[in-house]
Design an enzyme around this catalytic site. Sequence first.
Site, PDB file in Angstrom:
ATOM      1  N   LYS A   1     -26.624  23.346 -51.928  1.00  0.00           N
ATOM      2  CA  LYS A   1     -27.873  22.616 -51.652  1.00  0.00           C
ATOM      3  C   LYS A   1     -29.001  23.020 -52.617  1.00  0.00           C
ATOM      4  O   LYS A   1     -28.908  24.045 -53.314  1.00  0.00           O
ATOM      5  CB  LYS A   1     -28.287  22.875 -50.198  1.00  0.00           C
ATOM      6  CG  LYS A   1     -27.360  22.212 -49.171  1.00  0.00           C
ATOM      7  CD  LYS A   1     -27.881  22.386 -47.752  1.00  0.00           C
ATOM      8  CE  LYS A   1     -27.003  21.662 -46.734  1.00  0.00           C
ATOM      9  NZ  LYS A   1     -27.530  21.810 -45.350  1.00  0.00           N
TER      10      LYS A   1
ATOM     11  N   TYR B   1     -26.700  11.614 -44.401  1.00  0.00           N
ATOM     12  CA  TYR B   1     -26.990  12.276 -43.120  1.00  0.00           C
ATOM     13  C   TYR B   1     -27.295  11.277 -42.000  1.00  0.00           C
ATOM     14  O   TYR B   1     -27.959  11.643 -41.025  1.00  0.00           O
ATOM     15  CB  TYR B   1     -28.166  13.233 -43.289  1.00  0.00           C
ATOM     16  CG  TYR B   1     -27.790  14.581 -43.880  1.00  0.00           C
ATOM     17  CD1 TYR B   1     -26.887  15.434 -43.231  1.00  0.00           C
ATOM     18  CD2 TYR B   1     -28.363  15.035 -45.059  1.00  0.00           C
ATOM     19  CE1 TYR B   1     -26.560  16.675 -43.755  1.00  0.00           C
ATOM     20  CE2 TYR B   1     -28.040  16.289 -45.595  1.00  0.00           C
ATOM     21  CZ  TYR B   1     -27.134  17.098 -44.926  1.00  0.00           C
ATOM     22  OH  TYR B   1     -26.814  18.336 -45.434  1.00  0.00           O
TER      23      TYR B   1
ATOM     24  N   ASN C   1     -30.318  26.008 -45.980  1.00  0.00           N
ATOM     25  CA  ASN C   1     -29.223  26.934 -45.683  1.00  0.00           C
ATOM     26  C   ASN C   1     -28.103  26.916 -46.724  1.00  0.00           C
ATOM     27  O   ASN C   1     -26.958  27.255 -46.432  1.00  0.00           O
ATOM     28  CB  ASN C   1     -28.699  26.693 -44.266  1.00  0.00           C
ATOM     29  CG  ASN C   1     -28.187  25.292 -44.066  1.00  0.00           C
ATOM     30  OD1 ASN C   1     -28.146  24.501 -44.993  1.00  0.00           O
ATOM     31  ND2 ASN C   1     -27.786  24.979 -42.846  1.00  0.00           N
TER      32      ASN C   1
ATOM     33  N   HIS D   1     -23.395  22.875 -47.563  1.00  0.00           N
ATOM     34  CA  HIS D   1     -22.933  21.879 -46.595  1.00  0.00           C
ATOM     35  C   HIS D   1     -21.418  21.896 -46.555  1.00  0.00           C
ATOM     36  O   HIS D   1     -20.775  22.133 -47.584  1.00  0.00           O
ATOM     37  CB  HIS D   1     -23.383  20.466 -47.003  1.00  0.00           C
ATOM     38  CG  HIS D   1     -22.673  19.390 -46.227  1.00  0.00           C
ATOM     39  ND1 HIS D   1     -23.098  18.985 -44.985  1.00  0.00           N
ATOM     40  CD2 HIS D   1     -21.522  18.697 -46.486  1.00  0.00           C
ATOM     41  CE1 HIS D   1     -22.251  18.069 -44.519  1.00  0.00           C
ATOM     42  NE2 HIS D   1     -21.291  17.881 -45.407  1.00  0.00           N
TER      43      HIS D   1
ATOM     44  N   GLU E   1     -17.312  11.539 -46.294  1.00  0.00           N
ATOM     45  CA  GLU E   1     -18.173  12.246 -47.247  1.00  0.00           C
ATOM     46  C   GLU E   1     -17.578  12.325 -48.660  1.00  0.00           C
ATOM     47  O   GLU E   1     -18.309  12.208 -49.648  1.00  0.00           O
ATOM     48  CB  GLU E   1     -18.481  13.644 -46.706  1.00  0.00           C
ATOM     49  CG  GLU E   1     -19.345  13.587 -45.457  1.00  0.00           C
ATOM     50  CD  GLU E   1     -19.664  14.960 -44.857  1.00  0.00           C
ATOM     51  OE1 GLU E   1     -20.538  15.016 -43.971  1.00  0.00           O
ATOM     52  OE2 GLU E   1     -19.046  15.974 -45.271  1.00  0.00           O
TER      53      GLU E   1
HETATM   54  N1  UDP Z   1     -30.866  21.316 -39.900  1.00  0.00           N
HETATM   55  C1  UDP Z   1     -32.218  21.587 -39.738  1.00  0.00           C
HETATM   56  N2  UDP Z   1     -32.663  21.961 -38.496  1.00  0.00           N
HETATM   57  C2  UDP Z   1     -31.840  22.054 -37.426  1.00  0.00           C
HETATM   58  C3  UDP Z   1     -30.478  21.775 -37.592  1.00  0.00           C
HETATM   59  C4  UDP Z   1     -30.017  21.412 -38.839  1.00  0.00           C
HETATM   60  O1  UDP Z   1     -32.993  21.493 -40.681  1.00  0.00           O
HETATM   61  O2  UDP Z   1     -32.305  22.401 -36.330  1.00  0.00           O
HETATM   62  C5  UDP Z   1     -30.362  20.903 -41.231  1.00  0.00           C
HETATM   63  C6  UDP Z   1     -29.555  21.994 -41.944  1.00  0.00           C
HETATM   64  O3  UDP Z   1     -29.795  21.896 -43.353  1.00  0.00           O
HETATM   65  C7  UDP Z   1     -28.143  21.606 -41.583  1.00  0.00           C
HETATM   66  C8  UDP Z   1     -28.225  20.079 -41.645  1.00  0.00           C
HETATM   67  O4  UDP Z   1     -29.494  19.785 -41.089  1.00  0.00           O
HETATM   68  O5  UDP Z   1     -27.193  22.152 -42.488  1.00  0.00           O
HETATM   69  C9  UDP Z   1     -27.160  19.333 -40.884  1.00  0.00           C
HETATM   70  O6  UDP Z   1     -27.136  19.821 -39.554  1.00  0.00           O
HETATM   71  P1  UDP Z   1     -25.756  20.107 -38.824  1.00  0.00           P
HETATM   72  O7  UDP Z   1     -26.058  20.311 -37.390  1.00  0.00           O
HETATM   73  O8  UDP Z   1     -24.756  19.052 -39.196  1.00  0.00           O
HETATM   74  O9  UDP Z   1     -25.327  21.529 -39.443  1.00  0.00           O
HETATM   75  P2  UDP Z   1     -24.147  21.924 -40.457  1.00  0.00           P
HETATM   76  O10 UDP Z   1     -22.983  21.023 -40.187  1.00  0.00           O
HETATM   77  O11 UDP Z   1     -24.691  21.752 -41.858  1.00  0.00           O
HETATM   78  O12 UDP Z   1     -23.851  23.373 -40.155  1.00  0.00           O
HETATM   79 MG    MG Z   2     -22.893  18.969 -40.070  1.00  0.00          MG
END
Ligand code: UDP
Ligand code: MG
Length: 137
Positions: A9, A49, A112, A115, A126
């Site tokens: 990212k 997303y 974070n 992805h 994806e």
């Molecule tokens: N994210 C965020 N706040 C939250 C949860 C998720 O900004 O409370 C962002 C974070 O970058 C995350 C992405 O949205 O990686 C997608 O969320 P998901 O729940 O799918 O998490 P992931 O699959 O990436 O672990």
């Molecule tokens: Mg996710």
Amino acid sequence: MERTFAIIKPDAVERKLAGQILARIEEKGFTIAGMKKIQLTRKQAEGFYYVHKERPFFNDLCAFMSRSPVIVLCLEKENAIADWRTLMGATNPANAEPGTIRKDFAVNIEENSSHGSDAPETAAFEIPYFFSALELV
Ligand code: UDP
Ligand code: MG
């Protein structure tokens, strides 16, 4: 063999952590089937997303993901989807296991660093969102 989709990212590319993340990917036995550096438009981030479009973090997330370049990857390995999620660690770095990418590199729950697809159906959406069949070897 299974394929998954991964992103290094903007926060990680900006801080020049891509090499360290790619080294961890190869050390864990993944084959890089496809890789490119791109900068998402806001619309492309929203399309990627779309499952999160009703979530409170959606707008900030799409702004973050389109603010600077990312490295998109198709990774191949037995059990690639689950193993890449394990290597990344929990979404919130505060909850991530020691030694995971998010524990070691993430700034916060949004920025974070990485992805990963969360299921075969997700990977099936994806991977072709970013790669044509000819780009995967
Ligand atoms: N994210 C965020 N706040 C939250 C949860 C998720 O900004 O409370 C962002 C974070 O970058 C995350 C992405 O949205 O990686 C997608 O969320 P998901 O729940 O799918 O998490 P992931 O699959 O990436 O672990
Ligand atoms: Mg996710």
